[in-house]
Design a protein around this motif. Sequence first.
Motif: not given
Length: 712
Positions: A13-14, A10, A101-102, A75, A105, A128-130
């Motif tokens: 990716n951020k 996470s 992916a970014s 990613s 996230e 939020g990446g989930e």
Amino acid sequence: MPIIRQLPPSVINKIAAGEVIERPSSVVKELVENSVDAGATRVDVAIEGGGSTLVRVADNGCGISAEQLVLAVASHATSKISDADDLFSVRSLGFRGEALASIAEISHFQIRSRQSDDEAGAEMEVIGGEIRPLAPCGAPVGTTIEVRNLFFNTPVRRKFLRTTQTEMGHAIEAFTRIALAFPDVHFTFAHNGRTLHDLPPISDWRERIAKLFDADLAGALIDIEGQDGDVTLRGLVADPSHSRGSNRMQYVFLNGRHIRDRALQHALGEAYRGLLMTGRFPIAFLQLNMPPEMVDVNVHPTKLEVRFQDGSRLYSVLLGSLRRKFLSTDMTARVGKADAEQAAGNSAAGGLGPNAAGSRVDAAHAADSELSDWARRQLPGGSNTATAGSQQARLALQYAANPRGIPPFKPFDDGRLTFAPSQTTAVAPPGDSTHAAPATTRLPGEPTVDRGGERSSTAPRGDYDLVDLPDLPPVPTSHAARASTPTTTPATTAVHPEVAASGLASAEFSTTTATGSATSPAACQTGIQLHNRYLITENSQGILVVDQHALHERVIYEQIRDKVLGGAIEKQRLLVPEPVTLLPAEAAAVLEARETLAQIGIDVEPFGGDTVLVTGYPAMLANLNPAELLRQIVDQLMSEGKTPDARDVIDELLHMISCKAAIKAGDRLSPEEVSALLEQRHLFHDTHHCPHGRPTALLFTKEELDKRFKRI
């Protein structure tokens, strides 16, 4: 003691999102590029709230299978490369596998896709990446991605977003770059439910440009083509009457990818050198194509910059193609709607547009309305400005703008400049009779004349003395005019009494030979002078209004540029070195550029502290203050931030010399001098613009005149 940890996916990716996704426009760019790479023929973009609320991109490309949707947002997962060797032959717009992916996230992400062989589509959400479970859905062939609430879980980045209008502008710019690169794709763009662009596929690139910008700009574009082996260039560049105050309207596409390259931007600027005013930038739409092996696109997170295997080759292709096209194109400014808009734009920017030439003065031409210090120093008793202005106009015109009336420039055997021998009457250039040692203060190539205007037969090889100014004979307008028996006879024309009283009766618009046939414009160009500022003449297209100062400045510049750049500059040693006190940074820049300054004839030495000594000086600038000139050069050295090329410094000097030596607005010219100056337009390439980029002439076409007089 610090502990080394493996970052969780996470956080990774951020961090990647911080590099790739700067604002909503970055999302638009990445998603639309993916649509193009998927082979889409139609791409629909819709945003809300400038893109921070919603970005939706729908395409009819190949789509993604349901079992690969999860991998699509992983990613470093991509279908565009498979090994490291592929990085050196990238043929797609994307290749890193970081974008989806970014984006997923830092947003509420939803993707729906269907391939042509599938009976139904698949839908997946990522918050939020989930990743949420996949679900079947009805969908057309292709992919639709919705990105909502961008940066909802990264408030630091969200607070740096600008207003909705600003973010929308950035999103439209990202969309425009891709829409320009692929004119065969149907693109649409909507904001808050309102369609801003609907761009159907086209075959003529001008149509896409006209849709995205305006029809007037598209109509003023010039086709450019060039090739060097497997490197090809094609595109459109704007006529100098269309320019901008920044380089944002320079679109360069490499194999379909929009790029920014300083070398190519510099080539554009060099191609337009002398065609645009200071502070104005050209407009260009260029497509470069080359084998992908010759370029590395993996050097910038947003892929905006690339590295070329042979950058100088591209520079030469671009610069050479543009200059060849400009030299074969009539660049004379034409009066019409576009010119009026350009004049308004230049006036607002502090420039001098075609319709504002009489009311606004550019900084480079601030001396036009009064006699320059150089002219006053050259003329005996230079305090009489009115008389000096009239004399200076004739002297400068005959000295530098009439090679048929005086001998042309010719280099000495030792590289100095002089005049070629001639049996014709020669006119002296402006001279200064107050100097005690005239041999060291003359301008290079100044011939000696006695008070009757004849060249001294005793003067050796161009070492001439300066004397008081003679009464000048009229300038002959052709070789035949200098013969004892003229072979041309002006046409007999009835003259209005007011015209006769003005002294312009002999400047008729057409002349005929003794046999009655019309002479060519290049051989005998006639016109009249208005307001001691503009010259009026005609050509086959219509009426030309010529700015006498701008044209004469270009003529002088062209005459001396090649001579100076092609050989050594005549230098004189100062009997008493001139001390010049500068700021510490300025003094350091001057001393660092000593070799460059020496190439243009200026010798400087350190004198201690922040003072430098000028010990040598170009002979052509003998009547200019060395300290003043050095400070002007320092300004250029400091603005460049590095030692500039000697050619650029010389070019700036020639701009200054030609501007000071040219006739000024307000100088009265005789009809013969008007004709002599107008003839120079046909002897040089770039006489449609002065060295500072101002147009030298405006063309009122016959069609435009008919329209203005309601004849059509």
